[in-house]
Design an enzyme around this catalytic site. Structure first.
Site, PDB file in Angstrom:
ATOM      1  N   ARG A 287       0.612  -1.374   0.025  1.00 11.74           N
ATOM      2  CA  ARG A 287       0.088   0.048  -0.114  1.00 11.74           C
ATOM      3  C   ARG A 287       1.175   1.156  -0.302  1.00 11.74           C
ATOM      4  O   ARG A 287       1.702   1.111   0.524  1.00 11.74           O
ATOM      5  CB  ARG A 287      -1.347   0.235   1.121  1.00 11.74           C
ATOM      6  CG  ARG A 287      -1.357  -0.679   0.915  1.00 11.74           C
ATOM      7  CD  ARG A 287      -3.249  -0.578   2.289  1.00 11.74           C
ATOM      8  NE  ARG A 287      -3.206  -0.082   3.255  1.00 11.74           N
ATOM      9  CZ  ARG A 287      -3.626   0.165   4.384  1.00 11.74           C
ATOM     10  NH1 ARG A 287      -4.853   0.167   3.652  1.00 11.74           N
ATOM     11  NH2 ARG A 287      -2.878   1.012   5.135  1.00 11.74           N
TER      12      ARG A 287
ATOM     13  N   THR B 216      -1.375   7.569  -0.558  1.00 12.22           N
ATOM     14  CA  THR B 216      -2.796   7.179  -1.143  1.00 12.22           C
ATOM     15  C   THR B 216      -3.564   5.989  -0.275  1.00 12.22           C
ATOM     16  O   THR B 216      -4.919   5.765  -0.103  1.00 12.22           O
ATOM     17  CB  THR B 216      -2.688   7.176  -2.883  1.00 12.22           C
ATOM     18  OG1 THR B 216      -1.628   6.553  -2.841  1.00 12.22           O
ATOM     19  CG2 THR B 216      -1.618   8.546  -3.351  1.00 12.22           C
TER      20      THR B 216
ATOM     21  N   ASP C 130       0.092  -3.595  11.917  1.00 16.09           N
ATOM     22  CA  ASP C 130       0.857  -3.812  10.440  1.00 16.09           C
ATOM     23  C   ASP C 130       0.775  -5.692  10.251  1.00 16.09           C
ATOM     24  O   ASP C 130       2.242  -6.178  10.717  1.00 16.09           O
ATOM     25  CB  ASP C 130       2.654  -3.105  10.104  1.00 16.09           C
ATOM     26  CG  ASP C 130       2.563  -3.276   8.480  1.00 16.09           C
ATOM     27  OD1 ASP C 130       2.514  -2.213   8.232  1.00 16.09           O
ATOM     28  OD2 ASP C 130       2.910  -4.247   8.075  1.00 16.09           O
TER      29      ASP C 130
ATOM     30  N   ASP D 191       4.844  -6.280   9.570  1.00 11.86           N
ATOM     31  CA  ASP D 191       5.488  -6.337  10.170  1.00 11.86           C
ATOM     32  C   ASP D 191       5.937  -6.950  12.078  1.00 11.86           C
ATOM     33  O   ASP D 191       6.765  -7.106  12.109  1.00 11.86           O
ATOM     34  CB  ASP D 191       5.319  -4.618  10.878  1.00 11.86           C
ATOM     35  CG  ASP D 191       6.175  -3.561   9.856  1.00 11.86           C
ATOM     36  OD1 ASP D 191       6.440  -4.218   9.429  1.00 11.86           O
ATOM     37  OD2 ASP D 191       5.583  -1.798   9.921  1.00 11.86           O
TER      38      ASP D 191
HETATM   39  C1  PRP Z   1      -1.074  -5.005   4.289  1.00 14.34           C
HETATM   40  C2  PRP Z   1      -1.661  -6.513   4.042  1.00 14.34           C
HETATM   41  C3  PRP Z   1      -2.581  -6.452   3.134  1.00 14.34           C
HETATM   42  C4  PRP Z   1      -3.295  -4.321   2.887  1.00 14.34           C
HETATM   43  C5  PRP Z   1      -4.252  -4.500   2.976  1.00 14.34           C
HETATM   44  O1  PRP Z   1      -0.129  -4.995   3.235  1.00 14.34           O
HETATM   45  O2  PRP Z   1      -1.354  -7.638   4.285  1.00 14.34           O
HETATM   46  O3  PRP Z   1      -1.987  -6.433   2.088  1.00 14.34           O
HETATM   47  O4  PRP Z   1      -1.837  -4.415   3.513  1.00 14.34           O
HETATM   48  O5  PRP Z   1      -4.638  -3.066   2.985  1.00 14.34           O
HETATM   49  P1  PRP Z   1      -5.907  -2.896   1.983  1.00 14.34           P
HETATM   50  O6  PRP Z   1      -7.584  -3.907   2.339  1.00 14.34           O
HETATM   51  O7  PRP Z   1      -6.072  -0.995   2.631  1.00 14.34           O
HETATM   52  O8  PRP Z   1      -5.343  -2.487   0.744  1.00 14.34           O
HETATM   53  P2  PRP Z   1       0.819  -4.177   3.336  1.00 14.34           P
HETATM   54  O9  PRP Z   1       0.686  -2.906   2.762  1.00 14.34           O
HETATM   55  O10 PRP Z   1       1.291  -3.439   4.612  1.00 14.34           O
HETATM   56  O11 PRP Z   1       1.950  -4.727   2.734  1.00 14.34           O
HETATM   57  P3  PRP Z   1       3.279  -6.040   3.407  1.00 14.34           P
HETATM   58  O12 PRP Z   1       2.164  -7.048   3.695  1.00 14.34           O
HETATM   59  O13 PRP Z   1       4.184  -6.105   2.635  1.00 14.34           O
HETATM   60  O14 PRP Z   1       3.996  -5.327   4.801  1.00 14.34           O
HETATM   61  N1  URA Z   2      -2.230  -3.484   6.720  1.00 13.62           N
HETATM   62  C1  URA Z   2      -2.272  -4.181   7.929  1.00 13.62           C
HETATM   63  O1  URA Z   2      -1.330  -4.583   8.308  1.00 13.62           O
HETATM   64  N2  URA Z   2      -2.457  -3.668   9.033  1.00 13.62           N
HETATM   65  C2  URA Z   2      -4.249  -2.681   8.794  1.00 13.62           C
HETATM   66  O2  URA Z   2      -4.693  -2.212  10.132  1.00 13.62           O
HETATM   67  C3  URA Z   2      -4.483  -2.107   7.607  1.00 13.62           C
HETATM   68  C4  URA Z   2      -3.315  -3.074   6.352  1.00 13.62           C
END
Ligand code: PRP
Ligand code: URA
Length: 209
Positions: free
Chosen positions: A104, A108, A200, A203
């Protein structure tokens, strides 16, 4: 497709409470996500077709049932979806695994795709997309669109925690996709994080910040 299924078995609720706790470290978090995924998979595969076979027990010949050669694919959305792969493969060891990389954009909140590698025969497989978090829904919607572009038409989406906003967006964008959720939370905050959520997920799994 049916309404989203909320898998709120007491064992799942208990384990998610431990995952939400900010004092739960990555090792325990990874173990919990594996266990929750196994419990969710159990329900999400309830409709797998069976066929009758004949086997010999030590006592007699028995007509009994096994899963009928239906081909499955798991597709985790990177990174956090990787945390759900082990648990799903424990129950579905023959499934092939594809990967879709999305993050994400921090400003944005829109998903940005950086990787896509799917099984060549994905069009003939029943696909289960896994990601622990459904926030705005953008990542899941994009990932599923990508999988459909590769010809797949039987798709389920399994996530651990969802926000109502994301669930609505996903079911509107892909009404043919059966969604399985373990917990439906309150809402998103101004940074599009789920409240109360678990922070997150990537993380928490990988110990990054
Ligand atoms: C997180 C999660 C989803 C997304 C959800 O990933 O694992 O893929 O956010 O958010 P959304 O429904 O608003 O799209 P992130 O983008 O943080 O990436 P990561 O898994 O690499 O940390
Ligand atoms: N992605 C995450 O990992 N946690 C949230 O709460 C939203 C998006």
């Amino acid at each position: 497709m049916g309404k989203p299924v909320i898998l709120d078995h007491p064992l799942i609720q208990h384990k998610i409470s431990l995952m939400r706790d900010k004092n739960t470290g990555s090792k325990e978090f990874r173990e919990l996500i594996t266990e929750v995924t196994m419990l969710m998979c159990f329900e999400a595969t309830r409709d797998l077709p069976l066929k009758e076979v004949e086997i010999e027990t030590p006592i007699a010949v028995a007509k009994t049932k096994v899963i009928s050669g239906r081909k499955l694919a798991l597709v985790p959305i990177l990174r956090a979806g990787i945390g759900m792969v082990d648990g799903a493969l424990k129950l579905l060891p023959a499934a092939k695994v594809g990967h879709i990389g999305l993050y994400r954009d921090p400003d944005t909140h829109q998903p940005v795709e950086y990787y896509c590698k799917l099984p060549g025969d994905i069009a003939e497989r029943d696909v289960i997309v896994v990601d622990p978090m459904l926030a705005t829904g953008g990542s899941a919607i994009d990932a599923i669109s990508q999988i459909k572009k590769h010809g797949a038409h039987s798709i389920k989406f399994m996530c651990i925690i969802a926000a109502p906003e994301g669930l609505q967006a996903l079911t509107e964008a892909h009404p043919d996709v059966q969604v399985y959720i373990a917990a439906l939370d309150q809402k998103l905050n101004e940074n599009k994080y789920i409240i109360p959520g678990l922070g997150d997920a990537g993380d928490r799994i990988f110990g990054t910040k």
